[in-house]
Write a protein that holds these residues in place. Structure first.
Motif, short mmCIF file in Angstrom:
data_model
loop_
_atom_site.label_atom_id
_atom_site.label_comp_id
_atom_site.label_asym_id
_atom_site.label_seq_id
_atom_site.Cartn_x
_atom_site.Cartn_y
_atom_site.Cartn_z
N GLU A 1 0.83 -1.20 0.00
CA GLU A 1 0.00 0.00 0.00
C GLU A 1 0.87 1.25 0.00
N LEU A 2 0.22 2.39 -0.20
CA LEU A 2 0.95 3.67 -0.15
C LEU A 2 1.65 3.78 1.20
N GLY A 3 2.90 4.22 1.16
CA GLY A 3 3.66 4.42 2.39
C GLY A 3 4.25 3.15 2.98
N ALA A 4 4.19 2.04 2.25
CA ALA A 4 4.71 0.77 2.77
C ALA A 4 6.23 0.70 2.74
N GLY A 5 6.88 1.57 1.96
CA GLY A 5 8.33 1.58 1.92
C GLY A 5 8.95 1.09 0.62
N LYS A 6 8.17 1.03 -0.44
CA LYS A 6 8.68 0.54 -1.72
C LYS A 6 9.81 1.43 -2.25
N THR A 7 9.58 2.73 -2.32
CA THR A 7 10.60 3.64 -2.83
C THR A 7 11.80 3.69 -1.89
N THR A 8 11.56 3.60 -0.60
CA THR A 8 12.67 3.58 0.37
C THR A 8 13.56 2.38 0.12
N PHE A 9 12.95 1.22 -0.12
CA PHE A 9 13.74 0.02 -0.41
C PHE A 9 14.57 0.23 -1.67
N VAL A 10 13.95 0.77 -2.72
CA VAL A 10 14.66 1.00 -3.98
C VAL A 10 15.85 1.94 -3.75
N ARG A 11 15.64 3.00 -2.99
CA ARG A 11 16.74 3.93 -2.69
C ARG A 11 17.90 3.21 -2.01
N HIS A 12 17.58 2.38 -1.03
CA HIS A 12 18.65 1.64 -0.33
C HIS A 12 19.37 0.68 -1.28
N GLY B 1 25.90 1.49 -5.58
CA GLY B 1 26.86 2.52 -5.94
C GLY B 1 26.31 3.78 -6.58
N VAL B 2 24.98 3.91 -6.67
CA VAL B 2 24.40 5.12 -7.25
C VAL B 2 24.62 6.29 -6.29
N THR B 3 25.13 7.37 -6.83
CA THR B 3 25.31 8.59 -6.04
C THR B 3 24.34 9.64 -6.56
N GLY B 4 24.22 10.72 -5.84
CA GLY B 4 23.30 11.76 -6.27
C GLY B 4 21.89 11.46 -5.82
N ARG B 5 20.98 12.26 -6.31
CA ARG B 5 19.59 12.16 -5.90
C ARG B 5 18.91 10.94 -6.51
N ILE B 6 18.21 10.20 -5.68
CA ILE B 6 17.39 9.08 -6.13
C ILE B 6 15.96 9.47 -5.79
N LYS B 7 15.20 9.77 -6.84
CA LYS B 7 13.85 10.28 -6.58
C LYS B 7 12.79 9.30 -7.02
N SER B 8 11.61 9.49 -6.50
CA SER B 8 10.48 8.66 -6.86
C SER B 8 10.07 8.96 -8.30
N PRO B 9 9.81 7.92 -9.10
CA PRO B 9 9.39 8.15 -10.48
C PRO B 9 7.88 8.27 -10.65
N THR B 10 7.18 8.58 -9.59
CA THR B 10 5.71 8.63 -9.66
C THR B 10 5.23 9.51 -10.81
N TYR B 11 5.82 10.67 -10.99
CA TYR B 11 5.35 11.58 -12.05
C TYR B 11 6.13 11.41 -13.34
N ALA B 12 7.39 11.03 -13.26
CA ALA B 12 8.19 10.82 -14.46
C ALA B 12 7.94 9.45 -15.08
N LEU B 13 7.34 8.54 -14.34
CA LEU B 13 7.07 7.16 -14.71
C LEU B 13 8.30 6.28 -14.56
N VAL B 14 9.45 6.71 -15.14
CA VAL B 14 10.68 5.92 -15.05
C VAL B 14 11.84 6.86 -14.78
N GLU B 15 12.70 6.44 -13.85
CA GLU B 15 13.95 7.16 -13.59
C GLU B 15 15.10 6.23 -13.97
N LEU C 1 6.74 -7.93 -1.38
CA LEU C 1 5.50 -7.42 -0.83
C LEU C 1 5.82 -6.80 0.51
N LEU C 2 5.60 -5.49 0.64
CA LEU C 2 5.90 -4.77 1.87
C LEU C 2 4.60 -4.45 2.59
N ARG C 3 4.57 -4.77 3.88
CA ARG C 3 3.38 -4.52 4.71
C ARG C 3 3.82 -3.89 6.03
#
Length: 174
Positions: A50-61, A67-81, A146-148
């Motif tokens: 569900e929303l806020g379950a931590g999906k984007t947080t996991f992807v950032r980690h 080894g990715v440096t710089g900003r890692i942002k949510s692709p919600t509006y861009a669709l793909v980063e 699946l994050l809960r």
């Protein structure tokens, strides 16, 4: 005499992430395996919850651990980063990574309209939030997460392997 198809390997593991540090440790374990084996870094991981379950947080980690440096942002509006993962000895050069968020899809056909079939057919790590929005058009993931929420603010993360590559990744997370 007809031969029956080889069944896909399936395996599931549960991970209790009492804190964000625990989520980061799981991502680190997967990253170490991917950095050591180029075939594992070519995986498709889907993230559900569900929303806020931590999906984007996991992807950032995971991307940070790779080894990715710089900003890692949510692709919600861009669709793909897009990202470039730094070379490892196993990879022989940099590797692309794609983080997609399909939350805004209203129809699975938007997957093809957005050109994602071609993008996801190429080499590199693919991370997809809200995969159900693509319906049957999204390829079978190697590993589904699946994050809960837990009652005390943590997360349960259920990892389900859907391919031999997924089983190899899952074995590293256990």
């Amino acid at each position: 005499m007809s031969s029956s198809p080889t069944p896909l390997p399936t395996a599931t593991r549960d991970w209790l992430a009492a804190s964000e540090d625990d989520t980061a440790r799981l991502a680190q374990r997967l990253a170490v395996a991917m950095q050591a084996d180029a075939s594992l870094a070519d995986a498709l991981l889907t993230l559900r919850g569900e929303l806020g379950a931590g999906k984007t947080t996991f992807v950032r980690h995971l991307l940070r651990a790779l080894g990715v440096t710089g900003r890692i942002k949510s692709p919600t509006y861009a669709l793909v980063e897009p990202y470039e993962l730094p070379a490892t000895p196993a990879w022989g050069g940099p590797l692309p990574a794609w983080h997609a968020d399909l939350y805004r899809f209203d129809d699975p056909r938007e997957w093809e309209d957005a050109g994602l079939r071609e993008l996801f057919a190429g080499r590199g790590l693919k991370l997809v939030e809200w995969p159900d929005k693509a319906g049957p058009l999204l390829p079978m993931p190697d590993l589904d997460l699946l994050l809960r929420h837990t009652d005390d603010g943590g997360r349960y993360i259920t990892l389900s392997a859907r391919s031999a590559r997924g089983v190899a990744l899952l074995d590293t997370a256990a």
